[in-house]
Design an enzyme around this catalytic site. Structure first.
Site, PDB file in Angstrom:
ATOM      1  N   LYS A  99      -7.380 -13.128 -11.586  1.00 13.67           N
ATOM      2  CA  LYS A  99      -6.899 -11.840 -11.064  1.00 13.67           C
ATOM      3  C   LYS A  99      -5.376 -11.900 -10.952  1.00 13.67           C
ATOM      4  CE  LYS A  99      -7.416  -8.674  -7.162  1.00 13.67           C
ATOM      5  NZ  LYS A  99      -8.381  -8.019  -6.290  1.00 13.67           N
ATOM      6  N   GLU A 104      -6.543 -15.729  -7.884  1.00 18.47           N
ATOM      7  CA  GLU A 104      -5.527 -14.668  -7.826  1.00 18.47           C
ATOM      8  C   GLU A 104      -4.142 -15.205  -7.465  1.00 18.47           C
ATOM      9  OE1 GLU A 104      -6.369 -11.507  -5.006  1.00 18.47           O
ATOM     10  OE2 GLU A 104      -4.617 -10.371  -5.621  1.00 18.47           O
TER      11      GLU A 104
HETATM   12  P1  13P Z   1      -4.409  -4.221  -4.693  1.00 21.32           P
HETATM   13  O1  13P Z   1      -5.081  -3.692  -5.938  1.00 21.32           O
HETATM   14  O2  13P Z   1      -4.192  -3.176  -3.647  1.00 21.32           O
HETATM   15  O3  13P Z   1      -3.186  -5.031  -5.016  1.00 21.32           O
HETATM   16  O4  13P Z   1      -5.446  -5.203  -4.008  1.00 21.32           O
HETATM   17  C1  13P Z   1      -6.129  -6.106  -4.775  1.00 21.32           C
HETATM   18  C2  13P Z   1      -6.429  -7.313  -3.992  1.00 21.32           C
HETATM   19  O5  13P Z   1      -7.572  -7.667  -3.819  1.00 21.32           O
HETATM   20  C3  13P Z   1      -5.320  -8.098  -3.461  1.00 21.32           C
HETATM   21  O6  13P Z   1      -5.788  -9.366  -3.070  1.00 21.32           O
END
Ligand code: 13P
Length: 340
Positions: A219, A177
């Site tokens: 992500k 991510e």
């Molecule tokens: P949000 O969808 O609230 O951005 O959170 C996703 C997430 O796991 C952030 O690390």
């Protein structure tokens, strides 16, 4: 675990019509969410809330996996069942957040680097024993005057690649991510440029660290206008810019893209995902791994009152169903009239 098994897990998480619930808020973050609804954050209140989410009937029709926080994967439900087992008994894969948060990057004001690599190999083995099948690590990139610097982008990409390699070694599918934040008044074009640079760096380092693309998930943020930008791009423009950026950078072998919501409203996050899936000209599954966009209405409906559990579960199921439809590009605003 073999490459084939990692690939099978990644495909199961990115299964058609489904996506991930991110319920891995750290202690300070869940406190912030509870403060907003006037609920004290205690071990018990956190367990009660997350148990409400995980026991929602039929959630498994739209939810393939749930990302847990360290405390939750060690917790048991009121009936004494481990939380991870509640999920796996429903056919939902339990996952775990393994980073230790984004901290200030020394000598780079306004920029962050994520910590948590020390001792990670041992922690991953323990989480695997506790039932985790996948993991998450979030790197944070901020847009501003003169930032992000090359060093910030590279430091975060380097940490993501080391984490991803360790996960695959431990038999866990890494969710990688790199989040380019929505904060600021920048345009969608600037977000596209930075997102593209960040993703290019991440995939180059993943490759150098010998991470198998078939056994991981990405992500990312969607390419959107900064929160304070005077001209806000709509779903069509967001979909076009995001897919254009991905076409240049993402390898076709990547099993799935699981978007974060990043501060979009629940309906915006659903509409934007839907606009991308209406177009069928991309090789990856485009799905969700939402935290706030799935939970906001649930927290509001619950308010910490045990009497509101079924109302809150209905709110969760509704958002999950809308995002499930957005996976096929068949979501319409009309679905919102069925909201509880
Ligand atoms: P949000 O969808 O609230 O951005 O959170 C996703 C997430 O796991 C952030 O690390």
């Amino acid at each position: 675990m073999s490459s084939r098994e990692l690939n099978a897990t990644a495909n199961a998480l990115a299964a058609e019509g489904k996506g991930i619930l991110a319920a891995d808020e750290s202690l300070p973050t869940i406190k912030k969410r509870f403060d907003a609804i006037g609920v004290e954050s205690t071990e018990d209140s956190r367990r009660a809330y997350r148990e409400l989410l995980f026991t929602t009937e039929c959630a498994e029709d739209f939810i393939s996996g749930v990302i847990l926080f360290d405390e939750t994967i060690r917790q048991r439900s009121q009936t004494g069942k481990p939380m991870a087992e509640i999920l796996s008994d429903k056919g939902i894969l339990p996952g775990i957040k393994v980073d230790k948060g984004a901290k200030d990057l020394a000598k780079f004001p306004g920029e962050k680097v994520t910590e948590g690599l020390d001792g990670l190999r041992d922690r991953l083995q323990e989480y695997r024993k506790l039932g985790a099948r996948f993991a998450k690590w979030r790197g944070v990139i901020t847009i501003g005057t003169g930032i992000p610097t090359r060093w910030c982008v590279e430091s975060n990409a380097h940490a993501l690649a080391r984490y991803a390699a360790l996960c695959q070694e431990a038999g866990l599918v890494p969710i990688v991510e790199p989040e380019v934040l929505m904060d600021g008044d920048h345009t969608i074009e600037r977000c596209e440029e930075v997102t593209s640079r960040a993703l290019m760096t991440v995939f180059s380092l993943l490759h150098e660290h010998r991470v198998e693309i078939e056994g991981m998930l990405l992500k990312p943020n969607m390419v959107v206008s900064g929160k304070d930008c005077t001209s806000q791009a709509g779903p069509e423009e967001v979909a076009l810019a995001t897919l254009r950026c991905f076409a240049e950078v993402l390898p076709p072998a990547l099993p799935g893209v699981m978007f974060l919501s990043g501060g979009q409203s629940p309906i915006e996050a659903t509409m934007n995902l839907n606009a991308m899936n209406v177009r069928r000209d991309h090789p990856w599954e485009l799905s969700f791994s939402y935290g706030r966009a799935l939970q906001e209405p649930v927290l509001k409906a619950w308010g910490g009152d045990p009497g509101n559990v079924s109302r809150a579960q209905a709110a969760f199921l509704h958002r999950a169903k809308c995002n499930g439809a957005a996976r096929y590009g068949t979501y319409s605003q009309q679905m919102e009239s069925e909201a509880p």
